[in-house]
Scaffold this active site. Structure first.
Site, mmCIF file in Angstrom:
data_model
loop_
_atom_site.group_PDB
_atom_site.id
_atom_site.type_symbol
_atom_site.label_atom_id
_atom_site.label_comp_id
_atom_site.label_asym_id
_atom_site.label_seq_id
_atom_site.Cartn_x
_atom_site.Cartn_y
_atom_site.Cartn_z
ATOM 1 C CB SER A 144 -0.883 -0.037 1.264
ATOM 2 O OG SER A 144 -1.629 1.146 1.391
ATOM 3 C CE LYS A 170 -4.866 0.129 0.599
ATOM 4 N NZ LYS A 170 -5.530 -0.620 1.686
ATOM 5 C CE LYS A 172 -3.818 4.047 2.286
ATOM 6 N NZ LYS A 172 -4.999 3.447 2.933
ATOM 7 C CG ASP A 197 -7.818 2.653 0.941
ATOM 8 O OD1 ASP A 197 -8.944 3.184 1.080
ATOM 9 O OD2 ASP A 197 -7.216 2.079 1.865
ATOM 10 C CD GLU A 223 -9.021 -0.538 1.065
ATOM 11 O OE1 GLU A 223 -8.163 -0.962 0.254
ATOM 12 O OE2 GLU A 223 -8.819 -0.510 2.286
ATOM 13 C CG ASP A 248 -10.517 -0.259 5.451
ATOM 14 O OD1 ASP A 248 -10.827 -0.658 6.585
ATOM 15 O OD2 ASP A 248 -9.374 0.177 5.209
ATOM 16 C CE LYS A 272 -7.403 -1.912 7.173
ATOM 17 N NZ LYS A 272 -7.426 -0.447 7.155
ATOM 18 N N GLY A 300 -4.402 -4.199 6.432
ATOM 19 C CA GLY A 300 -3.387 -3.960 7.458
ATOM 20 C C GLY A 300 -3.455 -2.533 7.955
HETATM 21 O O1 OSB Z 1 -6.988 2.119 4.805
HETATM 22 O O2 OSB Z 1 -6.054 0.255 4.529
HETATM 23 C C1 OSB Z 1 -6.069 1.375 5.042
HETATM 24 C C2 OSB Z 1 -2.829 1.994 6.954
HETATM 25 C C3 OSB Z 1 -3.313 2.591 8.101
HETATM 26 C C4 OSB Z 1 -4.669 2.803 8.234
HETATM 27 C C5 OSB Z 1 -5.519 2.429 7.194
HETATM 28 C C6 OSB Z 1 -5.037 1.817 6.058
HETATM 29 C C7 OSB Z 1 -3.660 1.617 5.924
HETATM 30 C C8 OSB Z 1 -3.043 1.041 4.743
HETATM 31 C C9 OSB Z 1 -1.719 0.321 4.907
HETATM 32 O O3 OSB Z 1 -3.494 1.129 3.634
HETATM 33 C C10 OSB Z 1 -1.892 -1.119 5.051
HETATM 34 C C11 OSB Z 1 -0.629 -1.816 5.522
HETATM 35 O O4 OSB Z 1 0.231 -2.070 4.678
HETATM 36 O O5 OSB Z 1 -0.482 -2.091 6.726
HETATM 37 MG MG MG Z 2 -8.330 1.076 3.540
#
Ligand code: OSB
Ligand code: MG
Length: 381
Positions: A144, A170, A172, A197, A223, A248, A272, A300
């Site tokens: 991510s 992924k 953001k 995301d 997402e 999510d 999660k 995660g």
């Molecule tokens: O939205 O998935 C999310 C990290 C912190 C809080 C929310 C998210 C995330 C990530 C990173 O996208 C996921 C990871 O690699 O741990």
């Molecule tokens: Mg997310």
């Protein structure tokens, strides 16, 4: 099934909470804020000579959820630990049931439930994935990548992770940081497995045109585009999009997952455990999704190796359909607190640890380097 396997009951005789502060290798920017330092509560649960480990997936600010490491500490110290300390439990189910009297605070509950599962599995001499009914020896994972100001930097970072062996990327996104970015990324990487995301940053009324244009980029999924409480607008958006819609933040519990599925709010659920209140709730959501033809994967939250190990065991379930957000230890940390660290295989997977419990050792020397403070709770018996 799992519950019947443990012959001896587990007495929780000591719990240690450790507040650790670790710096990410690079800052991680999302639509809800920028994370540079991680404030995490490590739960150490003792029974006889065994130790179970849990981790709170918290931050120091309530941007992703209302919980922070300080609310987790408060709820653990004042309510959850006094309930379980000095008590005997026959199963993780029985343990989790006792935490239900606290409303909400899923990350606090998860950190404690994680530790109990690890302890329970170590007493049984079995790795966690076996107790969950998982079958995969290694799980497909993805990376991510946070928001970056410069597109050239983003392209370099994507290339770096592709070279490392990650086969799913992924990105953001946020309003005004979406179509342009994606079109440039797709110019350079036309065929990669790409998903986005938004962390709840869009509004259907304001951004419908932009959201529907996301269909042009051959994304694996979008997402959490809209507000976390808005299951209805997600259902409307899903009916207009070709790209699969994943939730999510919205999926905060089994009951909300049921509502989202009934309303047609999503095609895919990011599970999660810390967001939904733990392993038992995650397993229930997983089964509900499988029964309803909703695909899943494991999300995660910038965890240390302890949290990621817990995620790997859940991701070993046979019907997890997409790569999970479980990157190698080196993705976020110069030095992880576990031994051995999680490593990426050349085929874009990470091995599920085979030893009992979470299957990795915690390196206490390293952990203590990052410790700010600790609290010990002993049973009186
Ligand atoms: O939205 O998935 C999310 C990290 C912190 C809080 C929310 C998210 C995330 C990530 C990173 O996208 C996921 C990871 O690699 O741990
Ligand atoms: Mg997310």
């Amino acid at each position: 099934m799992v519950e019947a396997m443990c012959q001896t009951s587990i007495l929780i005789d000591r719990i240690v909470l450790r507040h650790i502060r670790m710096r990410l290798r690079e800052e991680f920017r999302t639509s809800f804020g920028t994370t540079t330092w991680r404030d995490i509560i490590i739960v150490e649960m003792h029974s006889e000579n065994f130790i179970g480990y849990g981790e709170s997936a918290t931050n120091s600010f309530p941007g992703y959820s209302y919980e922070t490491y300080e609310t987790v500490l408060l709820i653990l110290k004042k309510f959850l630990i006094p309930r379980v300390l000095g008590k005997r439990f026959n199963s993780p189910h029985e343990f989790r049931e006792l935490l239900e009297f606290v409303r909400g605070h899923p990350m606090a509950k998860t950190s404690l439930e994680y530790a109990f599962w690890d302890l329970y599995a170590k007493l049984l001499g079995k790795p966690l994935y076996e107790l969950y009914g998982g079958t995969k020896a290694k799980v497909p994972v993805g990376v991510s990548i946070g928001v970056m100001d410069k597109i050239s930097q983003l392209i370099d970072v994507i290339q770096y992770y592709l070279d490392e062996g990650y086969s799913r990327i992924k990105l953001k996104i946020a309003p005004n940081h979406d179509l342009d970015v994606l079109s440039k990324v797709r110019d350079v990487f036309p065929d990669i497995n790409l998903q986005v995301d938004a962390n709840a940053a869009y509004d259907l009324f304001k951004h419908e045109t932009v959201l529907l244009k996301l269909d042009d980029f051959d994304l694996t999924m979008i997402e959490q585009p809209l507000h976390y409480f808005d299951l209805v607008d997600h259902a409307i958006l899903k009916s207009k999009l070709r790209t699969p819609l994943c939730l999510d933040e919205s999926i905060s519990s089994y009951h909300i997952a049921k509502a989202a599925i009934k309303l047609g709010s999503c095609d895919i659920v990011n599970i999660k455990p810390p967001r939904v209140g733990g392993i038992r709730e995650s397993l229930n959501i997983y089964r509900l999704c499988v029964e309803n033809g909703i695909c899943t994967w494991i999300g995660g939250m910038l965890e240390t190796g302890i949290g990621k190990a817990h995620l790997l065991h859940i991701a070993a379930l046979s019907d997890i359909a997409y790569p999970s957000d479980i990157s190698a230890s080196s993705r976020y940390w110069k030095e992880d607190i576990i031994d051995p660290p999680h490593k990426l295989n050349p085929d874009g997977t990470i091995d599920v640890p085979k030893r009992p419990g979470i299957g990795v050792d915690v390196d206490l020397d390293i952990l203590l380097k990052y410790q700010i403070r600790s609290w010990e709770f002993k049973s009186h018996f």
